[in-house]
Write a protein that holds these residues in place. Structure first.
Motif, short mmCIF file in Angstrom:
data_model
loop_
_atom_site.label_atom_id
_atom_site.label_comp_id
_atom_site.label_asym_id
_atom_site.label_seq_id
_atom_site.Cartn_x
_atom_site.Cartn_y
_atom_site.Cartn_z
N HIS A 459 94.53 9.29 9.35
CA HIS A 459 93.43 8.39 9.01
C HIS A 459 92.09 9.09 9.20
O HIS A 459 91.17 8.91 8.41
CB HIS A 459 93.51 7.13 9.88
N MET A 579 101.63 -2.91 5.45
CA MET A 579 100.55 -2.83 4.47
C MET A 579 99.57 -1.71 4.81
O MET A 579 99.15 -0.95 3.95
CB MET A 579 99.84 -4.18 4.46
N GLU A 580 99.26 -1.59 6.09
CA GLU A 580 98.32 -0.56 6.51
C GLU A 580 98.93 0.84 6.39
O GLU A 580 98.25 1.78 6.00
CB GLU A 580 97.88 -0.81 7.97
N ALA A 583 98.85 1.77 2.80
CA ALA A 583 97.49 2.09 2.39
C ALA A 583 97.12 3.50 2.84
O ALA A 583 96.49 4.26 2.10
CB ALA A 583 96.52 1.06 2.98
N ARG B 24 89.68 -1.40 13.61
CA ARG B 24 90.03 -0.20 12.85
C ARG B 24 91.25 -0.50 12.03
O ARG B 24 92.24 -1.00 12.55
CB ARG B 24 90.36 0.97 13.78
N THR B 25 91.18 -0.17 10.77
CA THR B 25 92.37 -0.32 9.95
C THR B 25 92.31 0.67 8.81
O THR B 25 91.25 1.16 8.44
CB THR B 25 92.51 -1.75 9.39
N THR B 26 93.48 1.00 8.29
CA THR B 26 93.53 1.90 7.15
C THR B 26 93.46 1.12 5.84
O THR B 26 93.40 1.69 4.78
CB THR B 26 94.83 2.70 7.17
N LYS B 27 93.53 -0.21 5.93
CA LYS B 27 93.50 -1.06 4.73
C LYS B 27 92.17 -1.79 4.70
O LYS B 27 92.00 -2.81 5.37
CB LYS B 27 94.68 -2.04 4.81
N LEU B 30 91.24 -5.63 4.87
CA LEU B 30 91.44 -6.42 6.10
C LEU B 30 90.14 -6.56 6.91
O LEU B 30 90.05 -7.40 7.79
CB LEU B 30 92.53 -5.80 6.98
N ASP B 48 94.60 -9.95 10.30
CA ASP B 48 94.76 -8.51 10.54
C ASP B 48 96.23 -8.12 10.64
O ASP B 48 96.55 -7.06 11.16
CB ASP B 48 93.98 -8.07 11.78
N GLN B 49 97.11 -8.95 10.17
CA GLN B 49 98.56 -8.73 10.15
C GLN B 49 99.22 -9.00 11.49
O GLN B 49 100.43 -9.10 11.57
CB GLN B 49 98.92 -7.29 9.69
N GLU B 50 98.40 -9.12 12.53
CA GLU B 50 98.94 -9.46 13.83
C GLU B 50 98.60 -10.94 14.09
O GLU B 50 99.48 -11.74 14.32
CB GLU B 50 98.31 -8.56 14.91
N PRO B 123 95.87 -10.31 1.71
CA PRO B 123 97.24 -10.69 2.07
C PRO B 123 97.37 -12.19 2.35
O PRO B 123 96.43 -12.83 2.80
CB PRO B 123 97.50 -9.88 3.35
#
Lengths: 620, 380
Positions: A459, A579-580, A583, B24-27, B30, B48-50, B123
């Motif tokens: 990342h 999903m992350e 990505a 912090r996220t790679t997507k 979000l 945030d998927q959590e 999402p």
């Protein structure tokens, strides 16, 4: 009676020996250089007790005519040049005529030699520089020099000899460097009756490299080749993850002469850029070919340093070659072995597989060793090294036979392709994230291989490239200083600096002369805001004077970007949703360089299917 | 879409959902809040998927309009920027106009143009069937969380311990948390819409801490739904979703001692202060060990750090029963438990220097905190 007198020959030679023969390995170096200059194809080195009791170098070269044998032991006696003009066009390794007399002055030397058309050879024995015996002798063509009891009459030198292991290592190192510089010659080193090195001399740089550095490094090596009108570069550079802690495995050769050069080393490092962390040095073996008039080897008696007349050009070319090569084919680091020889059965089969692999690898690379090479030393010396000629020289050096220059690019491409096929991260393949493990690593597959991807490092690289792009696009304007900086400089340097006034102003750096020996910096680039302006200005001006371009602040800014990317990147120990992960993998595939994080650590490790099959012993 | 909304109302809704915006996220999507405008209300979603939070804002009948919907629509906007912008806006009312993927935000004479993201890429929140549910006042749920969530493990070595065990055995609902050095239990009697034999789930401690920040401290009822791997808590116009932790929570039924040899009663405030003073010198050692010398006459709290120095303090317990005892423990565990019991008079029951002791309100077993002591060195 006057106090000044001419030194006896022995003393003079012993003093000269101090410069030339500082340790046994240096004697080996001199002797194999003689052998190479004599046109030998096979050179054998035997050493005992670190070379102190016995050093023997045998070659199959031209030999020395009986009438010349005694002359060879006179100082400044040489067959290699006649007048000073020859020196600048020199293509032989030696020329000073110092080697044999120097060695003979500090040891007991036996030399036997026979030239091709003589019926018998001749043997001479020297002790402390004095001829003690000369007899005809039957021997094979070529020369054998046996050095016994090195340093026996120079106790001071003997005292400085390190452990025998160290001396042995130096001997192997000297021969290995020579072998790498001349893959068309076969070298064999025997130390205390054990074979320490054997290169085939099949003309293939790859095979020499494999013999010297081992199969693993050779597999991770990329083929480098670049020519310019004046220079030809060729060699092998190893994937960055094998970088060492010292420069000792960055090998260079110029016109077949192994040399040491910090400048070339730095040029290679610049090519690797962020791929290797600071304080790490990649393993490379690079040969440069150029017209001998462009270099001066007569810098030091040991001739391991050379001066380039256009050092900047050479370095820039080298940096470019390394960069291009890495861009074409940096491999994702491949896991070397999943488990370290757990069982003896395992070891056994592994060895079996190594043998099998080596042979397949060498046949795979046989393009590189298509035909026996012609050594450049026997080639006509070209006054003008043209593009084609340079390339030919370079390829000859690495054993690609170039009788028909037309086919070279073809061969070259094939080689490059095979390397690419094997080594390159398959960017075109879609990686599928399988799972996150240990909250640290993403396990991914592409249907063929497994990838372990460091979530943070990957990342970080994604963000780094994004941020860098943004910063490069950012507008930069001159930021005026309320209190201008003054920098003291030599008047001549100020003259020089003012030539770059406009160029610097483009970057937002403005300065003007301010009295004698002082310049005044009035504006700095706006992106320096918040940084140590005085230091940056100083560095930038220094860069301008040295490199003729502004580079300092770019590095500084890169550091800033790295920091920012690091902070914004997903941390280890954080959960990632599917999903992350998807990505991230998708973003990685769009990167210029997805394989290392900006700090130079790898982002991904690849475990190939064949490796797994081997580890599970599905195949041998 | 076009709306005019009271700045405070929007800022509060954004504040609520921002708990589900990742740092912090790679997507990148979000980082966004999904803003939907319907004819009758607006809805904000972050996921945030959590954890996922969705909140609805309705127009009210106040004389001054709070929300005026002019045109429906949707967009995803960077939540952090939007929240910072809305907070700083100069006027009471905010107008948001969205055309394509660009939002124009006006307030007073300030105008922002924000680039939005495509709502179709946002999402979906998990679907939770609203069948299995429990109801309780919001402040009761708060106390359940406050008494337990702090004791969850932070390391991932045993993932189930990073969560709070939600265990409903009619009619009692228990929250249990432990990091294997201490354990906290709280329980209540809960109403259910339907009757269940047993309902168990492990809720991530982190999620509960976020929930705690947005639960209203009131008698207002909240509903808790447990689905296969999702928790849904609804209160007011807000829905809070969290992933559940998979796995089997360790059996704790035999951990809690039923007898004791020494028992003291203390004022939690006074005792907390003494321990905080002793802990100052305990910071250096890894597990912040302090020692308690329990005597009929007084209690001595000490800490000794060979490099720094030592501290001794005596306090008088409100009551003392049983034998004298010496025990050492992690000051932080003790302080956490005392803080949770801040509103009670606290009874502490010890069995031996080597076995767990419990803290609880003087005349109740709920909530209950259990701490494992640290072994005593022979000469310390």
């Amino acid at each position: 009676m006057g106090r000044i007198h001419v030194l006896e020959d022995l003393v003079a030679n012993q003093i000269a020996a101090g410069e030339v023969v500082e340790r046994p390995a240096a004697a080996v170096k001199e002797l194999i250089e003689n052998a190479i200059d004599a046109g030998a194809k096979k050179i054998q080195v035997i050493a005992k007790d670190g070379g102190l009791t016995l050093l023997e170098v045998q070659d199959d070269g031209s030999g020395i005519a009986p009438e010349d044998v005694k002359l060879a032991f006179l100082r400044h006696a040489t067959s290699k040049l006649r007048n000073l003009g020859d020196l600048s066009k020199l293509r032989s390794l030696g020329f000073r005529g110092e080697a044999l007399p120097s060695i003979a002055a500090i040891s007991k030397v036996t030399l036997r030699t026979r030239i091709a058309d003589a019926e018998e050879g001749v043997q001479v024995r020297f002790e402390a520089g004095q001829l003690v015996e000369q007899t005809p002798v039957g021997c094979p063509k070529g020369t054998r020099v046996t050095v016994q009891d090195l340093f026996y009459n120079t106790p001071a030198r003997l005292k400085f000899v390190r452990s025998l292991q160290t001396e042995n290592a130096h001997i192997v190192d000297v021969v290995a460097r020579a072998a790498m510089a001349r893959p068309d010659l076969s070298f064999r080193v025997q130390i205390d009756e054990r074979e320490a090195l054997h290169t085939l001399g099949d003309g293939s740089a790859f095979s020499a490299f494999t013999a010297i550095q081992g199969r693993n490094l050779a597999k991770a090596a990329l083929w480098l080749s670049l020519t310019s009108p004046d220079y030809a570069l060729a060699g092998l550079i190893v994937a960055p993850e094998f970088a060492r802690k010292s420069r000792s495995d960055m090998w260079f050769a110029v016109n077949g002469r192994p040399i040491r050069s910090v400048a070339l080393g730095n040029a290679v490092l610049a090519g690797y850029s962020t791929l290797v962390p600071k304080g790490r040095f990649p393993v490379v073996a690079i040969s440069l070919s150029m017209n001998p008039t462009l270099i001066d080897v007569n810098v030091h008696p040991s001739k391991t340093e050379v001066r380039f007349s256009e050092e900047r050009d050479v370095c820039a070319l080298l940096t470019e070659a390394v960069k291009q090569t890495l861009e074409k084919g940096v491999a994702s680091p491949i896991v070397q072995s999943l488990q370290q020889d757990t069982a003896s059965v395992m070891t056994h089969t592994k060895e079996g597989s190594i043998v099998a692999e080596t042979s397949s690898a060498s046949t795979g690379r046989s393009l590189l060793a298509a035909k026996p090479a012609t050594s450049w030393s026997q080639q006509v010396v070209h006054e003008q090294v043209s593009d084609k000629k340079a390339m030919q020289v370079a390829l000859d050096l690495f054993g690609v036979h170039s009788a028909k220059p037309k086919i070279i690019p073809h061969v070259d491409r094939q080689v490059a392709d095979s390397v690419k096929e094997e080594e390159k991260f398959p960017l075109h393949r879609q990686l599928r994230a399988v799972a996150q493990v240990l909250k640290l690593v993403i396990v991914a597959e592409d249907g063929e291989d497994i990838y372990l991807i460091d979530q943070h490092a990957a990342h970080e690289r994604v963000l780094y490239e994004a941020f860098l792009g943004k910063i490069r696009r950012r507008e930069n304007y001159p930021l005026p200083l309320l209190v201008p900086l003054t920098i003291e400089l030599h008047a001549a340097k100020i003259e020089l600096l003012m030539q770059y006034e406009v160029q610097a102003a483009d970057f937002g750096l403005r300065f003007e002369p301010f009295g004698e020996g002082v310049i005044r910096v009035t504006h700095v680039p706006s992106i320096w805001e918040g940084l140590d302006i005085a230091k940056l200005a100083h560095d930038a001006i220094y860069d301008l004077l040295e490199e003729r371009k502004v580079t300092a602040f770019q590095n500084e800014i890169e550091d800033k970007v790295i920091m920012r990317a690091c902070k914004a990147a997903i941390k280890a120990n954080s959960t990632m949703s599917q999903m992350e992960m998807d990505a991230l993998l998708e973003a990685m595939q769009k990167l210029d360089n997805p394989f290392t994080c900006p700090h130079g650590r790898p982002t991904a490790i690849r475990i190939t299917r064949s490796q797994l099959e081997r580890e599970f012993r599905r195949t041998l | 879409m076009r709306i005019v909304i009271l700045k405070s109302l929007l800022s509060q809704a954004l504040q609520t959902i921002s708990k589900a915006i990742p740092t912090r996220t790679t997507k990148p999507i979000l980082y966004g809040v999904y803003l939907e405008v319907f004819a009758t209300h607006i809805q904000l979603t972050a996921y945030d998927q959590e954890i996922g939070i969705q909140t609805i804002v309705h127009p009210t009948d106040d004389p001054e309009p709070t929300l005026q919907i002019e045109q429906t629509g949707s967009i995803v906007l960077h939540a952090k920027y939007l929240l910072d912008i809305v907070r700083k806006l100069p006027h009471k009312l905010v107008r948001i106009d969205v055309t394509d993927l660009t939002a124009t935000i006006r307030s007073g004479s300030a105008t922002y143009t924000l680039n939005g993201m495509d709502p179709r890429e946002y999402p979906h929140l998990p679907s939770v069937t609203e069948e299995m549910s429990l109801s309780m006042p919001s402040n009761v749920l708060i106390s359940l969380i406050e008494q337990t969530a702090f004791a969850t493990a932070t390391s991932e070595i045993r993932p189930t311990l990073t969560g709070v065990l939600f265990s409903f055995v009619e009619p009692q609902l228990r929250f249990i948390a432990s990091d294997s050095h201490r354990l906290s239990i709280h329980s209540i009697y809960a109403e259910t819409k339907y009757s269940y034999d047993k309902l168990e789930a492990i809720i991530p401690g982190k999620s509960l801490n976020e929930l705690l920040k947005i639960l209203p401290d009131s008698e207002e009822f909240t509903d808790i739904y447990i689905a296969d791997n999702q928790l849904l808590v609804t209160f007011g116009a807000t829905k809070f979703y969290s992933r559940l932790i998979e796995g089997q929570y360790p059996d704790i039924s035999r951990i809690i001692p039923t007898t004791w040899r020494t028992a003291i009663e203390v004022d939690p405030k006074q005792f907390t202060e003494s321990i905080e003073r002793a802990a100052l010198l305990a910071r250096e050692n890894e597990n912040q060990v302090i020692r308690l010398y329990l005597r009929r006459t007084h209690i001595e709290v000490t800490s000794n750090s060979p490099d720094i120095g030592k501290v001794t303090e005596t306090i008088d317990p409100i009551s003392f029963e049983g034998d004298d005892l010496q025990i050492a423990c992690n000051a932080k565990f003790l302080l956490d438990a005392l803080k949770a019991l801040n509103n009670y008079q606290v009874r502490i029951e010890f069995t031996s220097p080597g076995s767990a002791f419990i803290l609880k309100p003087t005349n109740s077993d709920r909530p209950l905190h259990l701490i494992l002591p640290v072994r005593f060195g022979p000469n310390t």
